[in-house]
Design a protein around this motif. Structure first.
Motif, PDB file in Angstrom:
ATOM      1  N   GLU A  27       0.838  -1.203   0.000  1.00 21.53           N
ATOM      2  CA  GLU A  27       0.000   0.000   0.000  1.00 21.53           C
ATOM      3  C   GLU A  27       0.873   1.254   0.000  1.00 21.53           C
ATOM      4  N   SER A  28       0.413   2.265  -0.728  1.00 19.62           N
ATOM      5  CA  SER A  28       1.233   3.458  -0.848  1.00 19.62           C
ATOM      6  C   SER A  28       1.217   4.269   0.438  1.00 19.62           C
ATOM      7  N   ALA A  29       2.250   5.062   0.602  1.00 20.36           N
ATOM      8  CA  ALA A  29       2.366   5.894   1.799  1.00 20.36           C
ATOM      9  C   ALA A  29       1.233   6.909   1.865  1.00 20.36           C
ATOM     10  N   ILE A  30       0.786   7.387   0.693  1.00 20.37           N
ATOM     11  CA  ILE A  30      -0.278   8.397   0.684  1.00 20.37           C
ATOM     12  C   ILE A  30      -1.583   7.806   1.207  1.00 20.37           C
ATOM     13  N   SER A  31      -1.942   6.598   0.738  1.00 21.84           N
ATOM     14  CA  SER A  31      -3.189   6.011   1.244  1.00 21.84           C
ATOM     15  C   SER A  31      -3.116   5.801   2.740  1.00 21.84           C
ATOM     16  N   ARG A  32      -1.950   5.352   3.216  1.00 20.27           N
ATOM     17  CA  ARG A  32      -1.793   5.179   4.655  1.00 20.27           C
ATOM     18  C   ARG A  32      -2.005   6.483   5.410  1.00 20.27           C
ATOM     19  N   MET A  36      -4.947   7.234   8.085  1.00 21.85           N
ATOM     20  CA  MET A  36      -4.688   7.583   9.480  1.00 21.85           C
ATOM     21  C   MET A  36      -5.272   8.952   9.832  1.00 21.85           C
ATOM     22  N   ALA A  37      -5.206   9.890   8.859  1.00 23.50           N
ATOM     23  CA  ALA A  37      -5.759  11.223   9.129  1.00 23.50           C
ATOM     24  C   ALA A  37      -7.261  11.126   9.402  1.00 23.50           C
ATOM     25  N   VAL A  38      -7.966  10.334   8.584  1.00 25.07           N
ATOM     26  CA  VAL A  38      -9.413  10.160   8.804  1.00 25.07           C
ATOM     27  C   VAL A  38      -9.661   9.582  10.195  1.00 25.07           C
ATOM     28  N   MET A  39      -8.864   8.575  10.566  1.00 24.91           N
ATOM     29  CA  MET A  39      -9.066   7.946  11.869  1.00 24.91           C
ATOM     30  C   MET A  39      -8.844   8.939  13.005  1.00 24.91           C
ATOM     31  N   ILE A  40      -7.841   9.792  12.854  1.00 25.45           N
ATOM     32  CA  ILE A  40      -7.532  10.727  13.945  1.00 25.45           C
ATOM     33  C   ILE A  40      -8.615  11.799  14.065  1.00 25.45           C
ATOM     34  N   VAL A  41      -9.072  12.310  12.906  1.00 21.23           N
ATOM     35  CA  VAL A  41     -10.158  13.303  12.955  1.00 21.23           C
ATOM     36  C   VAL A  41     -11.396  12.686  13.608  1.00 21.23           C
ATOM     37  N   ALA A  42     -11.707  11.440  13.224  1.00 20.37           N
ATOM     38  CA  ALA A  42     -12.872  10.774  13.804  1.00 20.37           C
ATOM     39  C   ALA A  42     -12.693  10.598  15.310  1.00 20.37           C
ATOM     40  N   THR A  43     -11.485  10.220  15.737  1.00 19.02           N
ATOM     41  CA  THR A  43     -11.226  10.067  17.168  1.00 19.02           C
ATOM     42  C   THR A  43     -11.485  11.375  17.910  1.00 19.02           C
ATOM     43  N   LEU A  44     -11.007  12.492  17.326  1.00 20.89           N
ATOM     44  CA  LEU A  44     -11.234  13.791  17.970  1.00 20.89           C
ATOM     45  C   LEU A  44     -12.725  14.071  18.101  1.00 20.89           C
TER      46      LEU A  44
ATOM     47  N   ILE B 101     -17.483   3.803   6.198  1.00 20.65           N
ATOM     48  CA  ILE B 101     -16.109   4.234   5.890  1.00 20.65           C
ATOM     49  C   ILE B 101     -15.165   3.833   7.026  1.00 20.65           C
ATOM     50  N   LEU B 102     -15.577   4.095   8.264  1.00 22.51           N
ATOM     51  CA  LEU B 102     -14.703   3.786   9.390  1.00 22.51           C
ATOM     52  C   LEU B 102     -14.502   2.284   9.518  1.00 22.51           C
ATOM     53  N   ALA B 103     -15.573   1.501   9.281  1.00 27.91           N
ATOM     54  CA  ALA B 103     -15.430   0.043   9.369  1.00 27.91           C
ATOM     55  C   ALA B 103     -14.478  -0.462   8.290  1.00 27.91           C
ATOM     56  N   LEU B 104     -14.604   0.078   7.075  1.00 25.42           N
ATOM     57  CA  LEU B 104     -13.724  -0.362   5.984  1.00 25.42           C
ATOM     58  C   LEU B 104     -12.273  -0.005   6.290  1.00 25.42           C
ATOM     59  N   LEU B 105     -12.062   1.192   6.853  1.00 23.30           N
ATOM     60  CA  LEU B 105     -10.691   1.589   7.192  1.00 23.30           C
ATOM     61  C   LEU B 105     -10.127   0.689   8.284  1.00 23.30           C
ATOM     62  N   LEU B 106     -10.959   0.378   9.295  1.00 27.25           N
ATOM     63  CA  LEU B 106     -10.494  -0.504  10.370  1.00 27.25           C
ATOM     64  C   LEU B 106     -10.111  -1.862   9.810  1.00 27.25           C
ATOM     65  N   ASP B 107     -10.856  -2.310   8.792  1.00 24.64           N
ATOM     66  CA  ASP B 107     -10.643  -3.643   8.233  1.00 24.64           C
ATOM     67  C   ASP B 107      -9.506  -3.654   7.214  1.00 24.64           C
ATOM     68  N   SER B 108      -9.051  -2.477   6.778  1.00 31.69           N
ATOM     69  CA  SER B 108      -8.007  -2.437   5.758  1.00 31.69           C
ATOM     70  C   SER B 108      -6.648  -2.521   6.431  1.00 31.69           C
ATOM     71  N   PRO B 109      -5.621  -2.922   5.683  1.00 29.85           N
ATOM     72  CA  PRO B 109      -4.282  -2.970   6.278  1.00 29.85           C
ATOM     73  C   PRO B 109      -3.634  -1.593   6.361  1.00 29.85           C
ATOM     74  N   LEU B 110      -4.379  -0.534   6.023  1.00 30.29           N
ATOM     75  CA  LEU B 110      -3.793   0.806   6.005  1.00 30.29           C
ATOM     76  C   LEU B 110      -3.647   1.393   7.407  1.00 30.29           C
ATOM     77  N   VAL B 111      -4.432   0.882   8.340  1.00 30.81           N
ATOM     78  CA  VAL B 111      -4.536   1.543   9.637  1.00 30.81           C
ATOM     79  C   VAL B 111      -3.887   0.695  10.724  1.00 30.81           C
ATOM     80  N   ARG B 112      -3.068   1.336  11.526  1.00 34.76           N
ATOM     81  CA  ARG B 112      -2.499   0.675  12.705  1.00 34.76           C
ATOM     82  C   ARG B 112      -3.287   1.105  13.938  1.00 34.76           C
TER      83      ARG B 112
END
Lengths: 303, 298
Positions: A27-32, A36-44, B101-112
């Motif tokens: 997976e590319s660094a950009i997708s990662r 992660m940015a989406v996850m962090i915004v959602a966490t906030l 979207i959040l479920a798909l991201l959690l399930d993808s290998p992109l997220v630690r």
């Protein structure tokens, strides 16, 4: 026999919770970074209000409106808790205890009753089985608030409004629990085990309690938790059933206090600290039981 | 015992006693607290109150469909239904889209750190609707809010915005719950399915779009139906918001209308409204179920 099935279930469970990550390297660094940015915004978004509630609960009444809402000033958390507990002879503790009683006892009994029914539907053939199950399925779609008003009228004819029973008894029914138990029992309690228990001379009821409940444990925890939350969060039923403040669950009590904020401004601090204390039991319960309810959801809920 | 088995092969007959132990408790409670109240609401909705003269004692008499005619002429009730339908058309897709979207991201290998994120997103579900509404009520209030940049420019509690402020509270509480149901469905997809796609060079986005989303449609239908039921039943959040905003009236949502009608008291009209609302909920969730099933099979 039981032990091997359980370990196998655990192992597949472990494999499911951690899907293989071997494709990750490509997976590319950009997708990662975007992910992660989406996850962090959602966490906030999800955690900031809870953080605010915690910070606000630690402040004195003066600092509540004058200091940065998202950071601490003087740490008055324990003074606030003491004030909350002393207010009106500890009525808040009474509310917490009531909530624990309604939700704890209600969910435990509802789980048992629903599990027995779901197990029976899954494992025995009897006349009218599908009709019975379909009526229960229809019950899942009946909104709880549509039941509350007629329940109030019925309880008032029986002279039972404004009692513990008016809130406790209706919450013993969990149609969703029957549905989940049926599906889970069909998938996880093999007929051979029941037959083996029969040959060993165990009665049907004993087989259920000693063998089936163990195999159905993840489903039982899931039903218990979701019924627990449903009762703990239920607002309409206590609102129309209860008049006596001593019987209120904590949600109704805090709601009533919140309506009094304009007349008694000081009560606002109590609403804030009370809100914090009232959500801690649920968060702790979820965390403590998460391994069980998550696998229950994954295996049973959606087939 | 063995003879008994041979003579009566049907398990049902052999275990009648056990079956009764298993089924009777639920059947009795379900009848008492589901079926009887529903029938009683229907019965109550067919009554009407009559008085002898202006000051005579009130007597309940059979009124046929009088109450239902009243319901259909009751503008606040229909306005409240329209309001929650508007609410649902906007809020449910946003909430479920976010959850997907959040479920798909959690399930993808992109997220630690998936375990942390999963719990963080789910945490609001542990907050009762009443408490969530109280919290957000404070957060929306201009003099208390940490988000002064927003609250000093937009009045989040005005008549135009309060519906969407409530939508945010509902979204905040339920995204994590719906995400978890969809995520559980994703976890139960066998990993081998992805291998062919990976060999063909499909990226995560393509795998999600072409494989994962079609396979979690049943979970989306389930969460969608529960969300529709929840939307039509909105009560606790708007009721709490009455103490933060004068824009939330006693007929803001159908359930608030029923509650205020019942406390006038006009029990029969409130019962008729309950029946209409329950039927509307049924029809709507059934329609969604049928529509999505047809699409899945065609």
């Amino acid at each position: 026999m039981t032990v091997t099935t359980e370990t196998r279930a655990l192992r597949t469970q472990g494999a499911r919770v951690k899907p293989s990550r071997d494709g990750g390297i490509r997976e590319s660094a950009i997708s990662r970074a975007v992910a992660m940015a989406v996850m962090i915004v959602a966490t906030l978004y999800f955690l900031t209000p809870l953080w605010w509630l915690f910070v606000a609960s630690t402040k004195t009444r003066q600092e509540f409106t004058t200091t940065n809402p998202l950071w601490f000033s003087d740490f008055a958390l324990f003074d606030n808790i003491a004030a909350l507990i002393q207010y009106r002879d500890g009525v808040f503790l009474q509310w917490l205890a009531n909530s624990a009683l309604y939700a704890g006892v209600g969910a435990a009994l509802a789980t048992l009753i629903a599990a027995m029914a779901g197990y029976a539907i899954a494992k025995y053939s009897f006349r009218g089985r599908e009709t019975f199950f379909n009526v229960i399925l229809g019950g899942i779609l009946v909104p709880a608030t549509a039941l509350a008003l007629p329940l109030f009228l019925l309880f008032s004819q029986a002279g039972a409004t404004n009692t513990i029973w008016a809130v406790l008894l209706p919450s013993l029914v969990s149609p969703f629990g029957v549905y989940l138990s049926r599906i889970y029992a069909a998938a996880s309690v093999p007929d051979e085990i029941i037959e083996a228990a029969r040959i060993d001379g165990a009665g049907e009821v004993r087989t259920f309690f000693t063998v089936a409940t163990r195999l159905m444990a993840p489903a039982l925890v899931t039903i218990f938790l979701f019924q627990f939350v449903a009762i703990w969060n239920n607002f309409f039923l206590p609102l129309i059933m209860l008049r006596d403040e001593g019987l209120f669950p904590v949600t109704l009590g805090l709601y009533v206090w919140n309506t009094q904020v304009s007349q008694i401004p000081d009560i606002r601090a109590l609403v804030v600290i009370g809100s914090l204390l009232s959500i801690i039991p649920l968060i702790v319960t979820f965390l403590a039981l998460q391994r069980f309810w998550q696998s229950g959801l994954a295996n049973g809920g959606l087939k | 015992m063995a003879v008994d088995n041979a003579v009566r092969p049907s398990r049902a007959v052999r275990h009648r006693g056990a079956l009764a132990v298993f089924l009777v408790p639920f059947a009795v409670l379900f009848t008492l607290f589901y079926l009887v109240p529903i029938l009683y609401a229907v019965y109550q909705s067919l009554l009407t109150v009559e008085r002898e003269g202006t000051f005579g004692p009130a007597v309940q008499v059979f009124g046929g469909l009088t109450q239902y005619i009243q319901v259909f002429q009751n503008e606040p009730f229909w306005a409240s239904i329209g309001r929650v339908l508007l609410f649902g058309v906007v809020q449910v897709p946003i909430m479920l889209g976010l959850a997907l979207i959040l479920a798909l991201l959690l399930d993808s290998p992109l997220v630690r750190g998936t375990k942390f994120f999963r719990l963080a997103f789910f945490a609001p579900y542990a907050v009762p609707a009443v408490i969530a509404a109280i919290m957000w009520g404070f957060l929306y209030s201009p003099n208390l809010s940490p988000f002064t940049a927003v609250t000093s420019n937009v009045d989040l509690l005005s008549a135009e915005t309060v519906l969407w402020s409530i939508a945010n509270v509902v979204t905040w509480v339920y995204v994590g719950y719906n995400m978890l149901i969809i995520y559980s469905a994703l976890l139960s997809i066998p990993q081998e399915i992805y291998e062919a796609a990976r060999l063909d060079g499909a990226g995560q986005f393509r795998i999600a779009w072409a494989i994962k989303i079609p396979l979690v449609v049943p979970a989306l239908v389930l969460t969608g139906i529960f969300s529709i039921i929840g939307t039509l039943q909105l009560l606790a959040e708007p009721q709490v918001f009455q103490s933060f905003s004068s824009a939330v009236t006693s007929t803001f949502t159908p359930n608030l209308t029923i509650y205020s009608t019942a406390s006038i008291p006009n029990i029969s009209l409130a019962a008729a409204m309950s029946v209409v609302l329950a039927l509307a909920t049924f029809i709507l969730s059934f329609t969604v179920l049928k529509l999505t099933q047809r699409r899945a099979t065609s």
